[in-house]
Design an enzyme around this catalytic site. Structure first.
Site, PDB file in Angstrom:
ATOM      1  N   SER A 104      -2.210   6.454   5.626  1.00 58.87           N
ATOM      2  CA  SER A 104      -3.345   6.813   4.777  1.00 58.87           C
ATOM      3  C   SER A 104      -4.549   6.020   5.261  1.00 58.87           C
ATOM      4  O   SER A 104      -4.404   4.954   5.872  1.00 58.87           O
ATOM      5  CB  SER A 104      -3.054   6.454   3.320  1.00 58.87           C
ATOM      6  OG  SER A 104      -4.234   6.455   2.541  1.00 58.87           O
TER       7      SER A 104
ATOM      8  N   TYR B  50      -1.134   0.051  -3.114  1.00 57.51           N
ATOM      9  CA  TYR B  50      -0.974   1.239  -2.265  1.00 57.51           C
ATOM     10  C   TYR B  50      -1.484   0.967  -0.854  1.00 57.51           C
ATOM     11  O   TYR B  50      -0.802   1.267   0.133  1.00 57.51           O
ATOM     12  CB  TYR B  50      -1.714   2.419  -2.883  1.00 57.51           C
ATOM     13  CG  TYR B  50      -1.655   3.674  -2.042  1.00 57.51           C
ATOM     14  CD1 TYR B  50      -0.482   4.406  -1.936  1.00 57.51           C
ATOM     15  CD2 TYR B  50      -2.786   4.114  -1.345  1.00 57.51           C
ATOM     16  CE1 TYR B  50      -0.421   5.559  -1.152  1.00 57.51           C
ATOM     17  CE2 TYR B  50      -2.732   5.260  -0.566  1.00 57.51           C
ATOM     18  CZ  TYR B  50      -1.553   5.978  -0.474  1.00 57.51           C
ATOM     19  OH  TYR B  50      -1.501   7.111   0.309  1.00 57.51           O
TER      20      TYR B  50
END
Length: 249
Positions: free
Chosen positions: A147, A160
């Site tokens: 990501s 995250y």
């Protein structure tokens, strides 16, 4: 057309985790359309079978296996079964991931633990399952779906982003440690149409994500990047591709 269709000479046997929706589903559909034998792995078996049947109806070759990436023994057994059925495994696309964003002071420790279990340990379990086969075969390709959170931190993304930086670091470490026949690629998506944001329980993170996701791109944009990396000659290792909406800054 059945799964016994003759494979083209460039066909690879590919396991895609998290293949029941989003990037995983799009990747399985694209790679199957390009002639690869795909095996779809995820926990939602009904969704998996529906995607696999769609591929077969379009003339592709696909199988499905229930897969929880947090279960190391289960991942290893699934990979071993793929090798038993197809004689080899050429690629694992480590796509399974979760993204329950929240501020640290929300203290959602169970959600932090879940991200670490899936996004980090799940990746390690996939690598551990395929590496012995790749070494025996003299080659293979590990694709990690990370990501842009691997390269930036925003409020609510601390844990995250940490898991995605870890995913990038693990994949880079694998590249450095492996013989040239084993390739490693990190695919780094920006905002993509997916179910990830639907599992955010923190109200502040939910609100921020609605604004952040206004310019999402289709999951197939990431599938195309994965296809590009897999399609390179054996002497070319695509280390990282960052793909994000043109409007994302």
């Amino acid at each position: 057309m059945s799964t016994e269709t003759t494979a083209p000479s460039t066909s690879k046997v590919v396991l895609v985790t998290g293949a029941s929706s989003g990037i995983g589903e799009a990747t399985a559909l694209r790679l199957a359309s390009e002639g690869h034998q795909v095996v779809l792995g995820a926990r939602r078996t009904a969704r998996l079978e529906a995607v696999a049947e769609r591929i077969r109806a379009d003339g592709g070759r696909a199988g499905a296996v229930r897969l929880d990436v947090t279960d190391a023994d289960g991942v290893r057994a699934a990979v071993d079964q793929i090798v038993t059925e197809h004689g080899r495994i050429d690629v694992i696309v480590n796509n399974a991931g979760v993204m329950p964003l929240s501020r640290l002071d929300a203290l959602l420790v169970d959600e932090w633990d879940r991200m670490i279990e899936v996004n980090v340990k799940g990746l390690l379990h996939g690598i551990a399952a395929v590496l012995p086969h790749f070494r025996r075969q003299g080659g293979g390709h590990v694709v990690t779906v990370a990501s842009v959170g691997a390269h930036e931190v925003v409020p609510t993304s601390a844990v995250y982003s940490a898991t995605k930086f870890a995913a990038w670091a693990i994949t880079e470490g694998l590249r450095l440690e492996s013989d040239p026949g084993i390739r490693a690629t990190t695919i780094t998506p920006g905002v993509v149409e997916s179910e990830l944001a639907e599992h955010i329980s923190d109200p502040e993170a939910q609100t921020a994500m609605k604004t952040y996701r206004r310019n999402a791109i289709p999951a197939d944009a990431i599938a195309r990047a994965i296809s590009f990396a897999l399609g390179q000659p054996a002497d070319v290792d695509v280390n990282e591709i960052i793909v994000r909406p043109a409007a994302q800054r």
